[in-house]
Design an enzyme around this catalytic site. Sequence first.
Site, PDB file in Angstrom:
ATOM      1  N   ASP A  95     -10.040  -5.467  -4.167  1.00  0.00           N
ATOM      2  CA  ASP A  95      -9.465  -4.452  -3.114  1.00  0.00           C
ATOM      3  C   ASP A  95     -10.373  -3.417  -3.070  1.00  0.00           C
ATOM      4  OD1 ASP A  95      -7.836  -2.388  -1.889  1.00  0.00           O
ATOM      5  OD2 ASP A  95      -5.839  -3.520  -2.663  1.00  0.00           O
ATOM      6  N   HIS A 150      -7.720  -5.961   0.197  1.00  0.00           N
ATOM      7  CA  HIS A 150      -6.366  -5.046   0.390  1.00  0.00           C
ATOM      8  C   HIS A 150      -5.418  -5.867   1.289  1.00  0.00           C
ATOM      9  CE1 HIS A 150      -4.303  -1.396   0.227  1.00  0.00           C
ATOM     10  NE2 HIS A 150      -4.114  -1.340   1.579  1.00  0.00           N
ATOM     11  N   SER A 153       0.850  -1.301  -0.057  1.00  0.00           N
ATOM     12  CA  SER A 153      -0.013   0.123  -0.037  1.00  0.00           C
ATOM     13  C   SER A 153       0.837   1.468  -0.094  1.00  0.00           C
ATOM     14  CB  SER A 153      -1.042  -0.025   1.221  1.00  0.00           C
ATOM     15  OG  SER A 153      -1.961   0.700   0.940  1.00  0.00           O
TER      16      SER A 153
END
Length: 326
Positions: free
Chosen positions: A277, A306, A145
């Site tokens: 996600d 995610h 991320s």
Amino acid sequence: MTENYPSITRRGALLSGAAAAAAMALPSSFGFAANIASNTTSIKGDNTMGYITTKDGVEIFYKDWGPTDAQPIVFHHGWPLSSDDWDAQMLFFLSKGYRVVAHDRRGHGRSAQVADGHDMDHYAADAFALVEALDLKNAVHIGHSTGGGEVARYVAKYGQPSSRVAKAVLVSAVPPLMLKTKTNPGGLPMEVFDGIRRGVAENRAQLFVDFPTGPFYGFNRPDAKVYPGVIQNWWRQGMMGSAKAHYDGIKAFSETDQTEDLKAIIVPTLVMHGDDDQVVPIDNTGRLSVKLVQNGTLKVYKGYPHGMLTTHADVLNADLLKFVEA
């Protein structure tokens, strides 16, 4: 976009904003048991943890486990967590004989809660300070991320051409750009990120319950198996960090255009992304990133959320190992 986020009242407004955040997976042993039988202060040997001090005087906490003569794998966590995010991966690669290194980003976890420098340039510079302090060479840098954005900036600015970086991995990562603009119509609107900012400013503790309870791990899906300990651990990591770092970090992960960083990356790069996600949607991130790097491979995980590094650690760890050893 609204269909991607759970609908709740004021709590929901915060959560819908949080659903766009580039937050990182938290530590867990899901599937792991099957896989296991620069200017600095002092550095204390291997199999340790400690602090380095950056050029601007910020103390950065790090873990450094494994033989110092083994190939290093460096893990970069994301907003708003810590190096504990990578527990399942660090233990896995340690068991395979690798040297594993991870740090808490400035303002996060056990690193100094400084007021300034919460942007991709400082994130990458801090990573470089750690790499220099530990003299890491031929390293594989893996970022999740926001940590993926950190990896992209670090590799582009400090890692090439040199013997420091061997490969890069971007997992559910925010590049090239999260924010919707005229030139990036597939991004998320500013209102989403403003919602996250409100959540941090008004009730960060509740936001950090709502986010992992909902879209981060896909626990809001009808067939999801919910793990309360995972939610609690996410909250624990988040609340260890600084509200100022978390607030400023929203701009860093949402508004930093990393197109040129990606174009500059020449080392083999693996892009890993779940197609469910809800936090960093794949179409405007992973699918675009792999087209921009010079030597990239995209691996899409059907139905994965995610936080797939936690919920599907066994699958992700095996794929990471294959890439590292290739």
